[in-house]
Scaffold this motif. Structure first.
Motif, PDB file in Angstrom:
ATOM      1  N   MET A   1       0.833  -1.177   0.000  1.00  0.00           N
ATOM      2  CA  MET A   1       0.000   0.000   0.000  1.00  0.00           C
ATOM      3  C   MET A   1       0.878   1.240   0.000  1.00  0.00           C
ATOM      4  O   MET A   1       1.863   1.309   0.711  1.00  0.00           O
ATOM      5  CB  MET A   1      -0.867   0.038   1.254  1.00  0.00           C
ATOM      6  N   SER A   4      -0.363   7.310   0.325  1.00  0.00           N
ATOM      7  CA  SER A   4      -1.644   7.988   0.104  1.00  0.00           C
ATOM      8  C   SER A   4      -2.821   7.046   0.368  1.00  0.00           C
ATOM      9  O   SER A   4      -3.874   7.477   0.846  1.00  0.00           O
ATOM     10  CB  SER A   4      -1.723   8.565  -1.316  1.00  0.00           C
ATOM     11  N   GLU A   5      -2.656   5.753   0.083  1.00  0.00           N
ATOM     12  CA  GLU A   5      -3.713   4.785   0.389  1.00  0.00           C
ATOM     13  C   GLU A   5      -3.874   4.631   1.897  1.00  0.00           C
ATOM     14  O   GLU A   5      -4.987   4.524   2.408  1.00  0.00           O
ATOM     15  CB  GLU A   5      -3.405   3.435  -0.264  1.00  0.00           C
ATOM     16  N   TRP A   6      -2.729   4.588   2.618  1.00  0.00           N
ATOM     17  CA  TRP A   6      -2.795   4.518   4.081  1.00  0.00           C
ATOM     18  C   TRP A   6      -3.467   5.762   4.659  1.00  0.00           C
ATOM     19  O   TRP A   6      -4.267   5.676   5.587  1.00  0.00           O
ATOM     20  CB  TRP A   6      -1.382   4.376   4.670  1.00  0.00           C
ATOM     21  N   SER A   8      -5.633   7.690   3.163  1.00  0.00           N
ATOM     22  CA  SER A   8      -7.072   7.618   2.849  1.00  0.00           C
ATOM     23  C   SER A   8      -7.789   6.665   3.792  1.00  0.00           C
ATOM     24  O   SER A   8      -8.894   6.947   4.260  1.00  0.00           O
ATOM     25  CB  SER A   8      -7.280   7.151   1.405  1.00  0.00           C
TER      26      SER A   8
END
Length: 141
Positions: A1, A4-6, A8
């Motif tokens: 991941m 930015s995914e974390w 989000s």
């Protein structure tokens, strides 16, 4: 991941937690209570609902939502766990004369009456401790 995914995912969890806490706070301050029986007729009819707001600003004439008293012991100084809600009118506050006797309502108590004389209220169970009062009626539905 990716970072930015974390980020989000973390933001989504934070929003969900805030929503849960908001609902919890609303439920602590507001209650929707169903009118059961004829004790408050003609003002409130069986099957209607009232919206009540938690408050300690209670005046004579207000309609309040209270924890029902024990059928045998009446109201005690502590709240009964899982007691049903009653809807009653404040007939006298602390220090005011109680209807029928003229004696003053004890400090920290309210004398509650049903609008319908056939209902159960402080005439049978005595003055209601302020701790048993959830709050005042805001609106009927």
């Amino acid at each position: 991941m990716t970072s930015s995914e974390w980020l989000s995912m973390l933001a989504l969890v934070a929003v969900a937690a805030l929503m849960v806490e908001s609902v919890r706070q609303l439920r602590r301050r507001w209650a929707l209570v169903k009118v059961e029986g004829v004790s408050m007729e003609p003002t409130l009819r069986d099957g209607h609902e009232v919206l009540a707001k938690r408050t300690r600003r209670i005046a004579t004439g207000d309609i309040v939502v209270v924890a029902a008293p024990d059928p045998d012991l009446g109201w005690s100084e502590t709240k009964r766990a899982k007691a049903p809600w009653w809807i009653k009118r404040v007939a006298a506050g602390p220090g005011e004369p109680m209807p029928g006797t003229g004696e003053p309502v004890p400090p920290g108590h309210y004398f509650l009456l049903s609008d319908n004389p056939a209902g159960e209220d402080s005439r049978r169970h005595g003055p209601c401790p302020a701790a048993a009062v959830f709050g005042t009626m805001i609106r009927e539905f």
